[in-house]
Each structure stands twice: as C-alpha cells, then as structure tokens.
Motif scaffolding. Structure first.
Motif, PDB file in Angstrom:
ATOM      1  N   HIS A  30       0.834  -1.198   0.000  1.00  0.00           N
ATOM      2  CA  HIS A  30       0.000   0.000   0.000  1.00  0.00           C
ATOM      3  C   HIS A  30       0.873   1.254   0.000  1.00  0.00           C
ATOM      4  CE1 HIS A  30      -3.705  -2.294   0.923  1.00  0.00           C
ATOM      5  NE2 HIS A  30      -2.871  -3.065   1.596  1.00  0.00           N
ATOM      6  N   GLN A  31       0.302   2.350  -0.516  1.00  0.00           N
ATOM      7  CA  GLN A  31       1.032   3.616  -0.545  1.00  0.00           C
ATOM      8  C   GLN A  31       1.365   4.070   0.870  1.00  0.00           C
ATOM      9  OE1 GLN A  31      -0.891   6.624  -2.879  1.00  0.00           O
ATOM     10  NE2 GLN A  31       0.610   8.174  -2.431  1.00  0.00           N
ATOM     11  N   HIS A  32       0.436   3.873   1.801  1.00  0.00           N
ATOM     12  CA  HIS A  32       0.671   4.190   3.209  1.00  0.00           C
ATOM     13  C   HIS A  32       0.947   2.874   3.928  1.00  0.00           C
ATOM     14  CE1 HIS A  32      -0.677   8.228   2.347  1.00  0.00           C
ATOM     15  NE2 HIS A  32      -1.759   7.733   1.790  1.00  0.00           N
ATOM     16  N   PHE A  33       2.166   2.741   4.441  1.00  0.00           N
ATOM     17  CA  PHE A  33       2.646   1.467   4.928  1.00  0.00           C
ATOM     18  C   PHE A  33       1.829   0.971   6.125  1.00  0.00           C
ATOM     19  CE2 PHE A  33       6.899   3.350   3.455  1.00  0.00           C
ATOM     20  CZ  PHE A  33       6.609   3.045   2.145  1.00  0.00           C
ATOM     21  N   MET A  34       1.661  -0.356   6.210  1.00  0.00           N
ATOM     22  CA  MET A  34       0.901  -0.999   7.276  1.00  0.00           C
ATOM     23  C   MET A  34       1.864  -1.630   8.274  1.00  0.00           C
ATOM     24  SD  MET A  34      -2.138  -0.347   6.211  1.00  0.00           S
ATOM     25  CE  MET A  34      -3.106  -0.030   4.723  1.00  0.00           C
ATOM     26  N   LEU A  35       2.616  -0.810   8.982  1.00  0.00           N
ATOM     27  CA  LEU A  35       3.629  -1.279   9.920  1.00  0.00           C
ATOM     28  C   LEU A  35       3.378  -0.680  11.301  1.00  0.00           C
ATOM     29  CD1 LEU A  35       6.764  -0.797   7.638  1.00  0.00           C
ATOM     30  CD2 LEU A  35       5.581  -2.956   8.098  1.00  0.00           C
ATOM     31  N   VAL A  36       3.801  -1.400  12.335  1.00  0.00           N
ATOM     32  CA  VAL A  36       3.692  -0.915  13.718  1.00  0.00           C
ATOM     33  C   VAL A  36       5.039  -0.306  14.098  1.00  0.00           C
ATOM     34  CG1 VAL A  36       3.201  -1.527  16.107  1.00  0.00           C
ATOM     35  CG2 VAL A  36       2.015  -2.714  14.236  1.00  0.00           C
ATOM     36  N   PRO A  37       5.115   1.015  14.293  1.00  0.00           N
ATOM     37  CA  PRO A  37       6.419   1.672  14.497  1.00  0.00           C
ATOM     38  C   PRO A  37       7.209   1.148  15.687  1.00  0.00           C
ATOM     39  CG  PRO A  37       4.699   3.292  14.028  1.00  0.00           C
ATOM     40  CD  PRO A  37       4.007   1.987  14.217  1.00  0.00           C
ATOM     41  N   SER A  38       6.543   0.738  16.755  1.00  0.00           N
ATOM     42  CA  SER A  38       7.261   0.340  17.973  1.00  0.00           C
ATOM     43  C   SER A  38       7.827  -1.071  17.900  1.00  0.00           C
ATOM     44  CB  SER A  38       6.329   0.446  19.180  1.00  0.00           C
ATOM     45  OG  SER A  38       5.191  -0.385  19.004  1.00  0.00           O
ATOM     46  N   LEU A  39       7.406  -1.853  16.902  1.00  0.00           N
ATOM     47  CA  LEU A  39       7.897  -3.227  16.767  1.00  0.00           C
ATOM     48  C   LEU A  39       9.106  -3.287  15.849  1.00  0.00           C
ATOM     49  CD1 LEU A  39       4.565  -5.263  16.414  1.00  0.00           C
ATOM     50  CD2 LEU A  39       5.845  -4.692  18.491  1.00  0.00           C
ATOM     51  N   THR A  40       9.862  -4.374  15.950  1.00  0.00           N
ATOM     52  CA  THR A  40      11.024  -4.557  15.084  1.00  0.00           C
ATOM     53  C   THR A  40      10.577  -5.020  13.700  1.00  0.00           C
ATOM     54  OG1 THR A  40      11.327  -6.883  15.627  1.00  0.00           O
ATOM     55  CG2 THR A  40      12.392  -5.254  17.075  1.00  0.00           C
ATOM     56  N   VAL A  41      11.546  -5.059  12.776  1.00  0.00           N
ATOM     57  CA  VAL A  41      11.278  -5.554  11.429  1.00  0.00           C
ATOM     58  C   VAL A  41      10.752  -6.986  11.497  1.00  0.00           C
ATOM     59  CG1 VAL A  41      12.358  -6.223   9.248  1.00  0.00           C
ATOM     60  CG2 VAL A  41      12.955  -4.037  10.329  1.00  0.00           C
ATOM     61  N   LEU A  78       2.269 -12.855  -6.865  1.00  0.00           N
ATOM     62  CA  LEU A  78       1.757 -11.713  -7.612  1.00  0.00           C
ATOM     63  C   LEU A  78       1.730 -10.537  -6.645  1.00  0.00           C
ATOM     64  CD1 LEU A  78      -1.160 -11.466 -10.114  1.00  0.00           C
ATOM     65  CD2 LEU A  78      -1.015  -9.845  -8.234  1.00  0.00           C
ATOM     66  N   LEU A  79       2.414  -9.462  -6.996  1.00  0.00           N
ATOM     67  CA  LEU A  79       2.575  -8.331  -6.098  1.00  0.00           C
ATOM     68  C   LEU A  79       1.971  -7.080  -6.717  1.00  0.00           C
ATOM     69  CD1 LEU A  79       3.892  -7.888  -3.324  1.00  0.00           C
ATOM     70  CD2 LEU A  79       5.978  -7.172  -4.501  1.00  0.00           C
ATOM     71  N   VAL A  80       1.084  -6.427  -5.967  1.00  0.00           N
ATOM     72  CA  VAL A  80       0.487  -5.153  -6.380  1.00  0.00           C
ATOM     73  C   VAL A  80       1.217  -4.044  -5.638  1.00  0.00           C
ATOM     74  CG1 VAL A  80      -1.603  -3.754  -6.485  1.00  0.00           C
ATOM     75  CG2 VAL A  80      -1.759  -6.248  -6.722  1.00  0.00           C
ATOM     76  N   LEU A  81       1.749  -3.071  -6.379  1.00  0.00           N
ATOM     77  CA  LEU A  81       2.478  -1.950  -5.777  1.00  0.00           C
ATOM     78  C   LEU A  81       1.738  -0.652  -6.111  1.00  0.00           C
ATOM     79  CD1 LEU A  81       4.982  -3.950  -7.227  1.00  0.00           C
ATOM     80  CD2 LEU A  81       6.093  -2.733  -5.357  1.00  0.00           C
ATOM     81  N   ASP A  82       1.219   0.021  -5.085  1.00  0.00           N
ATOM     82  CA  ASP A  82       0.419   1.231  -5.244  1.00  0.00           C
ATOM     83  C   ASP A  82       1.300   2.450  -5.003  1.00  0.00           C
ATOM     84  OD1 ASP A  82      -1.549   3.123  -5.465  1.00  0.00           O
ATOM     85  OD2 ASP A  82      -2.650   2.518  -3.677  1.00  0.00           O
ATOM     86  N   GLU A  83       1.622   3.180  -6.058  1.00  0.00           N
ATOM     87  CA  GLU A  83       2.454   4.394  -5.980  1.00  0.00           C
ATOM     88  C   GLU A  83       3.711   4.133  -5.141  1.00  0.00           C
ATOM     89  OE1 GLU A  83       2.008   7.163  -7.579  1.00  0.00           O
ATOM     90  OE2 GLU A  83      -0.070   7.072  -8.241  1.00  0.00           O
TER      91      GLU A  83
END
Length: 518
Positions: A96-107, A172-177
């Motif tokens: 997604h264009q706006h990442f779906m990640l939790v900032p406080s967690l590690t990679v 199959l990978l969809v990349l939005d902007e």
C-alpha cells in the motif's frame, strides 16, 4: 499459516484474469465490466485518473471488496477471494502507498505479526530473522531484522513491506504508488529488485501517476477511464503524451515554469526565515535553525524524503506550530499572530493533509470556497451568512478554476480528490497572497488535475507571488522551481539554483550524503 513458510524458488501463478468485474456504489459505477489479464514474468502497469476505478479493482483482487458481477481466475481457474487472508493464501500481496507497519515493533516482529508461531506460545523470531535476512540478501533489500520500524527511513520501511509480502509467499505483487516517498537512488534500487522478481516469473501490477517510470519499467499497460477499460497495450513505443491522452481522453500539456533565468523575474524578499527551530508532535526536535528566503515572483522548491521536517516547517509559517527559536519576516516585518492573522497579512497555505486540514468535507463546495472570509463582507450578514453572496462567489470560482462539480451546493465530499484540491487552491489563490506555502499540492492527484494545479502556481508566480513549494516529487520540483532547497533531518542541506540541480545530486542530499555533493 506458520510463521516460517516454505520457500519457493519459482512462481506458481502463471496467469491472473479479472473478467467482467463490476462494482457499484450508491450513485456511481466504480468498475464497469472491466477485463484485466496479468501474466507471470511481467510488470503490468495500471493507469487512470483519480476516480477511474484502479483502487476499487485492486481492492477486489485483494479481497477488501466483493464484485457485484464478474470473476477472478488464477491459472484459468475461478477463485473466490473474500478477504486479504484469502489473497495472501493464494499468493497475492499488496504494498500500500501508506505502509501498514507498527512503528514500535522490530522488522522481524512486523513480518511475523498475525502468523502462528511454529513453537506454539513461544515466538520464533530467530527463525523469522534468518529468513528475512536470506530474502534481504537475495533481493538486495538491505534492512536489519532487529531494528525498530520507527528507526528506519521511509525507503527502508518500504523494503520491510516488500519483505513481508515475500515472506508470506507472494507470487503476484500489487504496488500502489511505490515511488511516491523515496529518493531517486532508492527508486533505482526498487526497479532493479522488481526486474529481478519478473525474471523469476513473478507477476507485478505497478500503479503510478509517474508516466516516465511506467514507460521505463512496465511490459504492458492497462488504462482505466470512468470505471471502464480503455485498453491494454504494449508499453514499448508508447510516449508519455500517448498514455496521458488515453487516461484523460484529450491532449494534456504539462505546465512548466521558465526557470532558466530566475534572477530576471525575482523581486524583493517576500518571506524570510532565520534560525527557525521547532518541535515535532512527539516533542522531539524537528527543525534545527532553518534559514530560507523566498522572493516575489519566485518558486522556491523544498525537496526531501517524507518525515524530515517539511510538515513542521509549513505549519510554522502558517502559524499552526510554535517555534522554539528564530524569526519569520513577511516583506521585512516580523510575522506574529495566529493563522487567521497571518492569512490576513498575506500568507496562504495549502496543507499536506487536504482532507483533514484544508477542507470541511460535509460543507458545500461554495462554503469551502469562502471559509477564509466567512465572517467578512460580503458573505457575513450579522451572525448569518448571506447565502446569495456565497453562492455567487462559489459559481465565479468554480468557473474561474475549472472545478468539476454539479454546482456550488454539492457537498465537497462528493468530489474527486483532484477537484477537492482545486477547491482549496481556488480559495487560497483567490486572495492574491503575497506568499503561498503549497505542501504536496499534487500528491495523489491525477495527471489532468496536476497540470491544472501547476499552471495555477506558475500564473501566481508571474503575477509576483512568492511560492514555497514543498514536494516529495522531484519531477514536480524540477519542472517548477527557480531554486531548490533540500531538507534532511530538519536541516537545510543545500540550496541550489535550478541550473545546478539534477535528480542524482538532489537524491544524495535528500539521503543525507552531503559529502558526496560539491
């Protein structure tokens, strides 16, 4: 699904078909019998204006929406995708264009999030980290599995999103902007990785408004207009003007400022910032002694990767964020006061978050167009609005700025993103400001609306307005700016005349590699 999925060396998705996809929402057909085919081993670009139906189509593919008609077929077999979990299980991933990640967690923790551990109640982050490291080395996605997300740059966070999809077995990978918020060097790295994935047989759907990138990267391109498929074409042999014409149904002429001789038209200093420091929303330093000048009849571009102080700087100038040090002068006089007082002094502001900070979506188009002046004549009649004056002003600005709307009484939320942005532009420019701060004015806006917005900025410059253009789109900066300042970690890394600014040089400055720039 286990937290340590099986490795695959080749893609088992050889073809994807969307057949006769139709999706209706109240009052609109978002997708009208759309057919789209994507093959393994190709990069397939998806183009269209805002509201053309791209996002709806991809949300159907990813299981976020269900079609009203039509079917999805993988390897010529019909499938039902009821949720993102279904999509992931079938080998479909979406960045997604706006990442779906939790900032406080590690990679590693972000990548394992939502997956069952192969050790029961015990986390198996060591195994996750090892697999992430293997994938990172295989695809050149340099990232530390033990690093917290908040410590990473925007480009590194994007790598984590891609690694998360690959870890889950995406074929199959969809990349939005995907290039909207990364440096030119990171774009090169991303494209190299996508080409490697294509060589391995994976299918990729690439959504972008940047036609130059579409031509450089994709094998085929499908164009949507008003919810319908215009056609699917081989990218080779297509020019940017060809693709733009297919998207909007007419010739599109890109606006470009004459910035070859900037000193000939630049006047006196209109806006001056000296030693500006300010805190972020987290009460950490965001700006460190920023000093800038913008002259009348000049566009000063501010380039930088997202999160390096651009938003804070714009809000400081507009009076929305306090400073901890420094002064701001407008036409030589120190600028004080709240946002309304600064607007009355001659500063207009187009915010980065247009839906949240720039408009009232429940209000009508006409009401949004006079928000800055609603307590003044001719719009105020005592404590009440003079509706006839508001409507007349709305009609005039709708016509003058070519805003596509059924009428002045239409709720703003009914308009496309590009037309909402034009409403904000119309409101701010109709005040004939001495200084315009334009933050990401064309982010998420289609090519036709972008050309119109660029032309409005050029016309204000020609009338003697001073413009601070804050953008993460280097093509936009290079097309419009007379001088270019680069911001990194809250500092101005350099200010270059247009003639000395190249994407490579700007990219190094944006990445903080000041030693590489002479």
């Amino acid at each position: 699904m286990q937290a340590f999925p099986p490795r695959r060396t080749t893609s088992t998705i050889t073809s994807l078909e969307l057949r006769g996809i139709t999706k209706r929402f109240p009052g609109v057909i978002a997708n009208d019998t759309v057919n789209l085919s994507v093959h393994g081993g190709e990069i397939h670009a998806l183009l269209g204006e805002n509201g053309a139906g791209k996002s709806t189509l991809m949300k159907i593919l990813y299981g976020l929406y269900q079609p009203d008609a039509g079917e999805v077929r993988i390897n010529d077999q019909p499938v039902t995708i009821s949720s993102p979990q279904d999509a992931i299980a079938r080998g479909i991933g979406m960045i997604h264009q706006h990442f779906m990640l939790v900032p406080s967690l590690t990679v590693a923790e972000n990548i394992a999030l939502g997956l069952r551990s192969s050790r029961g109640l015990r986390l198996d982050l060591d195994r996750v980290s090892a697999e992430v490291q293997r994938l990172a080395e295989l695809y050149g996605l340099r990232v530390d599995p033990k690093a917290s997300i908040w410590q990473l740059s925007v480009g590194e966070q994007q790598r984590v999103e891609i690694l998360k999809a690959l870890y889950r077995g995406a074929e199959l990978l969809v990349l939005d902007e995907p290039t909207a918020v990364i440096t030119p060097q990171e774009v090169d790295d991303l494209f190299a990785m996508l080409r490697q994935m294509r060589t391995e047989g994976r299918a990729l759907i690439f959504i972008s408004h940047k036609l130059r990138e579409v031509i450089a990267l994709s094998d085929r391109v499908s164009v949507l207009r008003d919810g319908r498929l215009v056609g699917t074409f081989a990218t080779a042999g297509k020019s940017r003007s060809d693709l733009a014409r297919l998207m909007v149904g007419r010739e599109v002429v890109a606006a470009r400022a004459d910035n070859s001789h900037p000193t000939e038209h630049a006047g006196s200093v209109a806006l001056e910032l000296h030693g500006i420091s300010a805190q972020s929303d987290r009460n950490t330093p965001a700006l460190h002694g920023v000093t800038l000048q913008v002259r009348a009849g000049e566009i000063l571009g501010l380039a930088g990767v997202s999160g390096n102080g651009q938003r804070e700087l714009a809000e400081v100038i507009a009076g929305l964020r306090p400073t901890s040090a420094g002064t701001i002068k407008l036409a030589g006089k120190e600028l004080m006061g709240n946002p309304a007082e600064r607007a009355n002094a001659g500063i207009s502001y187009i915010p980065e978050e247009r839906m949240r900070d720039g408009a009232v979506l429940e209000f009508s188009v006409a009401e949004n167009l006079i928000l800055r002046n609603h307590t003044e004549a001719p719009f105020a009649r005592g404590p009440l609005l003079d509706r006839s004056a508001v409507d007349q002003a709305g009609r005039d600005l709708i016509q003058r700025f070519n805003i596509k709307t059924p009428g002045p009484h239409t709720p703003l939320k009914s308009l496309s993103g590009g037309n909402i942005q034009k409403v904000i532009m119309a409101r701010e420019l109709s005040r004939e400001p001495a200084v315009l701060v334009a933050a990401q004015p064309t982010r998420g806006v289609d090519i036709g609306a972008t050309a119109a917005i660029h032309q409005l900025l050029i016309e204000l410059r020609q009338r003697g307005g001073a413009i601070l253009l804050i953008s993460e789109d280097l093509d936009e900066i290079l097309a419009l700016a007379d001088r270019i300042a680069v911001i990194h970690a809250g500092n101005i890394a350099a200010i270059l005349p247009h003639a000395e600014a190249t994407p490579e040089r700007l990219g190094l400055l944006m990445a903080g590699v000041a030693s590489e720039v002479t």
